[in-house]
Design an enzyme around this catalytic site. Sequence first.
Site, PDB file in Angstrom:
ATOM      1  N   CYS A 134       0.843  -1.126  -0.233  1.00 57.98           N
ATOM      2  CA  CYS A 134       0.059  -0.342   0.294  1.00 57.98           C
ATOM      3  C   CYS A 134       0.708   1.472   0.359  1.00 57.98           C
ATOM      4  O   CYS A 134       1.061   1.696  -1.004  1.00 57.98           O
ATOM      5  CB  CYS A 134      -0.777  -0.385   1.221  1.00 57.98           C
ATOM      6  SG  CYS A 134      -1.988  -1.281   1.280  1.00 57.98           S
TER       7      CYS A 134
HETATM    8  N1  SAJ Z   1       6.284   1.777   8.573  1.00 55.48           N
HETATM    9  C1  SAJ Z   1       7.528   3.455   9.225  1.00 55.48           C
HETATM   10  N2  SAJ Z   1       7.738   4.078  10.248  1.00 55.48           N
HETATM   11  C2  SAJ Z   1       5.577   4.035  11.008  1.00 55.48           C
HETATM   12  C3  SAJ Z   1       5.639   3.593   9.790  1.00 55.48           C
HETATM   13  C4  SAJ Z   1       4.845   2.479   9.070  1.00 55.48           C
HETATM   14  O1  SAJ Z   1       8.351   3.284   9.064  1.00 55.48           O
HETATM   15  O2  SAJ Z   1       5.625   5.193  11.734  1.00 55.48           O
HETATM   16  C5  SAJ Z   1       6.892   1.294   7.589  1.00 55.48           C
HETATM   17  C6  SAJ Z   1       6.317  -0.018   8.284  1.00 55.48           C
HETATM   18  O3  SAJ Z   1       7.434  -0.188   8.409  1.00 55.48           O
HETATM   19  C7  SAJ Z   1       6.402  -0.277   6.583  1.00 55.48           C
HETATM   20  C8  SAJ Z   1       5.239   0.666   5.734  1.00 55.48           C
HETATM   21  O4  SAJ Z   1       6.108   1.898   6.639  1.00 55.48           O
HETATM   22  O5  SAJ Z   1       7.445  -0.991   6.013  1.00 55.48           O
HETATM   23  C9  SAJ Z   1       4.521   0.435   5.979  1.00 55.48           C
HETATM   24  O6  SAJ Z   1       3.697   0.130   6.685  1.00 55.48           O
HETATM   25  P1  SAJ Z   1       2.324   1.052   7.446  1.00 55.48           P
HETATM   26  O7  SAJ Z   1       1.623   0.742   8.879  1.00 55.48           O
HETATM   27  O8  SAJ Z   1       1.738   1.640   6.740  1.00 55.48           O
HETATM   28  O9  SAJ Z   1       1.564  -0.879   7.181  1.00 55.48           O
HETATM   29  P2  SAJ Z   1       0.502  -0.581   5.556  1.00 55.48           P
HETATM   30  O10 SAJ Z   1       1.594  -1.045   4.512  1.00 55.48           O
HETATM   31  O11 SAJ Z   1       0.633  -2.781   5.873  1.00 55.48           O
HETATM   32  O12 SAJ Z   1      -0.361  -0.429   5.751  1.00 55.48           O
HETATM   33  C10 SAJ Z   1      -1.581  -0.741   5.649  1.00 55.48           C
HETATM   34  C11 SAJ Z   1      -2.538   0.090   4.846  1.00 55.48           C
HETATM   35  N3  SAJ Z   1      -4.404  -0.530   4.987  1.00 55.48           N
HETATM   36  C12 SAJ Z   1      -5.238  -0.226   3.873  1.00 55.48           C
HETATM   37  O13 SAJ Z   1      -4.720   0.218   3.235  1.00 55.48           O
HETATM   38  C13 SAJ Z   1      -5.920  -0.631   4.221  1.00 55.48           C
HETATM   39  C14 SAJ Z   1      -2.862   1.936   5.925  1.00 55.48           C
HETATM   40  O14 SAJ Z   1      -3.573   2.776   5.621  1.00 55.48           O
HETATM   41  C15 SAJ Z   1      -3.097   1.216   7.366  1.00 55.48           C
HETATM   42  O15 SAJ Z   1      -2.772   2.499   8.396  1.00 55.48           O
HETATM   43  C16 SAJ Z   1      -1.463   0.345   8.052  1.00 55.48           C
HETATM   44  O16 SAJ Z   1      -1.557  -0.623   7.306  1.00 55.48           O
HETATM   45  C17 SAJ Z   1      -1.931   0.681   9.189  1.00 55.48           C
HETATM   46  O17 SAJ Z   1      -2.022   1.820  10.057  1.00 55.48           O
HETATM   47  O18 SAJ Z   1      -1.714  -1.016   9.762  1.00 55.48           O
END
Ligand code: SAJ
Length: 430
Positions: free
Chosen positions: A271
Amino acid sequence: MLFPPWGFGVSAATDLTIIGLGYVGMPLAKEATAAGLRVTGLDVDPGKVEALNAGRSYIDDLTDADLDAMLGNGFTATLDTSVLERSSAIVICVPTPLDEDHRPDLSAVEGATRTVAAHLRPGTLVVLESTTWPGTTDELVRPLLEKSGLTAGIDFHLAFSPERIDPGNPKYGLRNTPKVVGGYTEACRDRAAAFYSRFVERVVPVGGTREAEMAKLLENTYRHVNIALVNEMAIFCDELGVNLWEAIEAAATKPFGFQKFLPGPGVGGHCIPVDPSYLSYTVRKLGYPFRFVELAQEINERMPSYVVSRVQRLLNRNRQAVNGSKVLLLGVTYKPDIADERETPAVAVAEGLRDLGAELTYCDPHVPAWAVEGVPVPREEDLAAAVAAADITVLLQQHAAFDLDLIEQRARLVLDTRGVLDTSDRVERL
Ligand code: SAJ
């Protein structure tokens, strides 16, 4: 023209056919089946269809027991596209990746839509859930569907509703995550809202398909940009001698107007690194860049090489070169406690370290085997022995299975890219 609940004198054998049986389609199938809908799953992958009908789940958030319950309630998976002719609603949940030029790849959406058009019947509701640029439903999907000879908003209903499935999220699932819905017409929106209301607690109708498409891109672009902000801050705070991790925790005590994001080794997943590109692609069609997204992409994509430079510096302080050093990577998925490796920054970190001559090993309870550029990376089973044997340990994902105290005590050197270890003369944070 007002529709009867279903077509003109045609009885629907299926309430819902889902096209695309992945991490989005299957939670949708589960909730709809549990709500009593007659659900069929349609995919192009015979392996997926065979596994599902045999009760074998390949989805992190769907257990075999969930699948058994679904099968017991009439769910079936099929390759047979004719099921679409007997389905009251059709939801398209196929992937929308980026191509090698970092541009939106809508080939799966086009293929699925053409398949629907070949079997579309009057009175059907068609919903696109795949994340895409604003205008896709109206400008790409609708014309393809109308090649059937039927007209959207008159002969069939057409809507967009962004998927909000967060793999591995223990708290939020399809049922309790508000569902945004935009229709080609108000009647289309209302039909789609009524459909989702049967198994989603809260439906959020918006003015049109573009607003629904844009809401999803805003949600994930917001994350992407804010992650890039703290990643860039991590780089200059290290040079300024400021503990950014503490500053973030302090800022997070503000009960309003701030959301915590943390630096990391890069941004992975299906995403966050992808969706913002759908937005910047659309804006570029206007003749100018979406600078926030493009800058955020540049910063987030630079993080793996920054991690490599910090490993190099840490070894150097210990009078060691990267060349010939044993480097242990802890956690090679894209986020903690799931097995998903898509777009994981661990690959770029490994490539950079290998280029400098590092001898790599990895440890990840969710990843039984791992190769980088086709070359297998030896897997460590025993965490204690692995951290003691490595010249430096790089913590990339803080899986719950990792004993952090043991890493702090036993590792010779650690670069903690997640800010979860106590720093010491051997342990540094990004
Ligand atoms: N990450 C960071 N720092 C942060 C947050 C994330 O480096 O503060 C990195 C993570 O390690 C990862 C990437 O970013 O590699 C994405 O992390 P994510 O927490 O955004 O997880 P995703 O990719 O699974 O995003 C999903 C998304 N859900 C949908 O699109 C339906 C996102 O909108 C959600 O907010 C997210 O999950 C969530 O909150 O877990």
